[in-house]
Design an enzyme around this catalytic site. Structure first.
Site, mmCIF file in Angstrom:
data_model
loop_
_atom_site.group_PDB
_atom_site.id
_atom_site.type_symbol
_atom_site.label_atom_id
_atom_site.label_comp_id
_atom_site.label_asym_id
_atom_site.label_seq_id
_atom_site.Cartn_x
_atom_site.Cartn_y
_atom_site.Cartn_z
ATOM 1 N N ASP A 103 0.847 -1.192 0.000
ATOM 2 C CA ASP A 103 0.000 0.000 0.000
ATOM 3 C C ASP A 103 0.884 1.243 0.000
ATOM 4 O OD1 ASP A 103 0.315 1.040 3.012
ATOM 5 O OD2 ASP A 103 0.190 -1.153 3.047
ATOM 6 N N ASP A 129 0.669 3.621 2.404
ATOM 7 C CA ASP A 129 0.489 4.196 3.735
ATOM 8 C C ASP A 129 -0.662 5.206 3.645
ATOM 9 O OD1 ASP A 129 1.602 3.850 6.416
ATOM 10 O OD2 ASP A 129 2.128 5.965 6.301
#
Length: 292
Positions: free
Chosen positions: A209, A211
């Site tokens: 991802d 973040d």
């Protein structure tokens, strides 16, 4: 000396096709019980040991992982090279979900973990200027490339305590002010302890991802992470399966000195050393403490 490759990873990473004589082994350590039994076997003529970092079924949080017991157990089983495989968030657009990053630096923001085998009664200071083994890291890069993974060589890993993910202000600070590249919860104190135990260490961070800094991706969602982890785990298994052929069955002296990290590190005078602590250090520091 004989090479033994240790792999610390999550679920699925130890399910390597072709692992011969695979058997789960319980290891007792003076630092407590490891996260789980360790899977021992042989691949392409090289001994391998797999340790589920969080335990099978993911029973340990990043803060409750018994790091000292885990590293001591690997050392007791003769491991010479440790490859850490872990999920991470990315602070860089070009380090996209699904990519791998071969980490070479850390910023440690953990606060609730035992981060050394040494202490009062036997003080030691090891160098962490270069916290990973350059040779082992380069071979992990080659294995990832051979597996067809998009991989980035070098990156700073922000180790956070967790278990919550970052708020936006933290994420932006780590990215913009501190210059970090990825963020995770488990590589510290892992890297510190492996250096104290005189083993070569490489960190393979698998991006899941962005973040929370990225304006187009929003907050981290565990469901999205799990989707990406499926593909990452398959690629990680392929990377790990290629390592024995690249590393070989014999471990030559480390050119970076990882296997000699304690040579001049112990500061406490022999007559002042705590016998109880020395007994606990038999595996990780026996080489420099006279085979205690």
């Amino acid at each position: 000396m004989e090479r033994v490759i240790g792999v610390i990873g999550g679920s699925g990473v130890y399910e390597i096709d072709g692992l011969k004589d695979a058997a789960w082994q319980q290891v007792h350590t003076p630092w407590g019980t490891p996260s789980d039994a360790l899977l021992c076997g042989e691949l392409d003529g090289v001994k391998m040991v797999f340790l589920p970092r969080h335990g099978r079924g993911h029973v340990h949080t990043p803060s409750t992982v018994p790091y000292r017991a885990n590293i001591d157990a690997l050392k007791r089983l003769g491991v010479t090279d440790v490859v850490s495989v872990s999920a991470c968030g990315s602070f860089r657009e070009e380090m996209a979900p699904g990519d791998f990053v071969i980490v070479d630096q850390f910023i440690d923001r953990t606060v609730a973990r035992d981060n050394s085998f040494f202490g009062s009664g036997c003080v030691a200071h090891v160098s962490l200027a270069h916290p990973v083994c350059a040779t082992l890291s380069a071979l992990c890069l080659q294995a990832a490339q051979n597996e067809g993974v998009t991989v980035h060589m070098g990156g700073t890993y922000l180790a956070m305590e967790g278990p919550q993910f970052s708020c936006i202000a933290e994420s932006r600070m780590y990215r913009d002010s501190w210059g970090c590249d990825v963020i995770g919860m488990t590589n510290m104190p892992e890297a510190r302890l492996i250096r104290e135990a005189e083993m070569c260490y490489a960190s393979v961070a698998m991006v899941t991802d962005y973040d929370s800094w990225h304006p187009e991706h929003g907050a981290v969602q565990i469901s999205d992470i799990l989707k990406t982890l499926g593909g990452n785990s398959a690629n990680a298994r392929g990377l790990v399966a290629r390592l024995p052929a690249l590393l070989g069955a014999q471990h030559a002296p480390c050119t970076q000195g990882c296997d000699q990290a304690l040579e001049h590190a112990v500061m406490t005078a022999p007559e002042k050393r705590d016998p109880e602590l020395l007994a606990k250090l038999d595996a990780v520091a026996g080489r420099v403490l006279g085979g205690v």
